[in-house]
Design an enzyme around this catalytic site. Structure first.
Site: not given
Length: 460
Positions: A14, A24, A37, A47, A74, A290, A312, A441, A449
């Site tokens: 995130a 950007r 961090e 993950c 960047r 999170d 993300n 099916w 169903r």
């Protein structure tokens, strides 16, 4: 025009997605970006850690999407091994501590993003801090576990907890040649499923050689004379020998900073935001990943659902807002997939317990089918459970347990939930068919169903 400063707390999905999207939209002359961090790594796939541990992913760095150096290239001032320890909202500044030197300093901000993530639940038990006991949430956690596995001569592992992390780590340790015991407090593993579906997971894990013990209340971690974990004890008086212990009890939002600063928190302890991921009541503070609670579109309430897919998306929405654009995150339906060895596990929407807590009247339908045409070589069994609102037939949730090709079928249900479809409408869905991919099916349609019949039988 004066240059604004964005401060980002947290350097994973995130946080760095937000920073990258903001960059950007605005160049360094318009927006200075400082990111903190606490770990060594940024923008990685947590993950994927079980698959690195299990050997399916060869190298740790294969899990890293963008390194700190790439972010710095960047024009993002990324400071690793630096933990933010205090938020001064009145002064629009944060206090950060260099974890290597211990030095502290204040950094002012015009805009603030909190992406502090979640932390593994570590119950207060004797021996929980012993060598050889590991929680798995960050890449640093994964590296510490790998270091332990490489140093340990024994081949016995105990996993405490049988949620997503627990079952995935059980599989990873089996792949490394460990004798694995999973201890969990619930009636069945995978509490994100109803107990009847969790029972299918339990049986399959036992068939795979994973010893799975239900209703096991862990009371302590026993250690040897060197302070290393040697066994896990339960309230039943049992002891399970272990050369390594992995905590898969789950995670909780890491929101101590937000709580201390008086930011709004939800029932699960996650930060509350609006649809643009702004922290409620704070114009220049955003939060995602999170550490937040998100809107459950089916139940109509906020929940803590820590998944990288959400993180993300949150980052993209936050970065757009910070950069002067506009985006929203409307909510989730609670879709998640996992696997343990050859067994695929999936769910979306509400369990029976969730529906009851939301005050919904519902019916259920459970069917067993195959992932391909039954005559096609390699056809594997799968079980689908579907919940529908009793009077309206609105789809409320789906759970799937089965062989190859079972889990991703949950995406059909996720789209149906998001669209607010009824089970009757689902029966008419035009899904792809060929014998190598599905029976004529599809199992999802067979379950729909049966759910339609259950709705009609239940009446009002």
């Amino acid at each position: 025009m004066a240059t604004e400063r964005l401060v980002v707390v947290g350097g994973d999905a995130a946080g760095m997605s937000a920073a990258s999207q903001a960059r950007r939209l605005k160049g360094p002359a318009e927006l200075e970006i400082v990111a903190f961090e606490r770990g060594h790594f940024t923008s990685y796939s947590a993950c994927g850690i079980p698959y690195w541990v299990g050997g399916q992913v060869a190298e740790r760095d294969d899990l890293i999407a963008r390194t700190p150096e790439e972010h710095r290239a960047r024009d993002i001032d990324l400071r690793t091994r630096t933990e933010v320890v205090e938020l001064d909202l009145a002064g629009s500044r944060v206090r950060a501590r260099d974890l290597d030197s211990g030095s502290e300093s204040w950094t002012g901000y015009d805009k603030l993003v909190l992406a502090t993530g979640a932390r593994p639940v570590r119950p207060r038990l004797p021996g929980i801090g012993a060598h050889g006991v590991h929680g798995i949430q960050s890449l640093d956690d994964g590296q510490r576990l790998m270091d332990t596995l490489r140093r340990t001569e024994g081949r016995r592992a105990v996993v405490v907890g049988a949620g997503y992390i627990g079952v995935e780590m059980a599989e990873a340790l089996v792949a490394r040649g460990y004798e694995v015991t999973v201890l969990h407090r619930g009636e069945q593993p995978m509490a994100t499923l109803d107990p009847d579906m969790g029972g299918l997971v339990h049986s399959a894990m036992n068939r795979m050689g994973i010893r799975t013990v239900s209703r096991a209340e862990v009371t302590k971690i026993l250690t040897d004379e060197e302070g290393r974990a040697r066994a896990v004890a339960t309230s039943a008086g049992e002891e399970y020998e272990a050369d390594v212990v992995v905590l898969g009890i789950g995670v909780e939002p890491r929101t101590a900073l937000a709580r201390a600063a008086g930011l709004p928190l939800g029932p699960s302890g996650g930060i509350l935001t609006d649809l643009s991921m702004r922290v409620r009541g704070h114009e220049n503070i955003w939060s995602g990943g999170d550490c937040v609670e998100v809107l459950d579109l089916v139940a109509g309430r906020t929940r803590h659902i820590p998944l990288g897919t959400h993180a993300n998306k949150h980052g993209q929405v936050i970065g757009s807002g910070v950069g002067g654009g506009y985006a929203t995150f409307p909510g989730v339906v609670g879709t998640a997939v996992s696997k343990v060895c050859d067994l695929e596990i999936a769910r979306t929407g509400l369990r029976e317990r969730d529906a009851l807590e939301a005050g919904l009247r519902f019916v259920t339908a459970t069917i067993t089918s195959t992932n391909t045409a039954g005559y096609y070589p390699g056809a594997a069994e799968m079980t689908v459970k579907m919940l529908a609102e009793r009077r309206t037939g609105r789809l409320l949730g789906v759970q799937i347990v089965g062989g190859a090709g079972a889990a991703k079928r949950v995406d059909i249900a996720a789209v149906a939930l998001t669209a607010g479809m009824t089970v009757d409408r689902m029966v008419s869905l035009d899904l792809g068919y060929a014998p190598p991919f599905s029976p004529v099916w599809d199992p999802i349609l067979v379950a729909a169903r049966k759910a339609v019949s259950a709705v009609h039988s239940a009446g009002v």
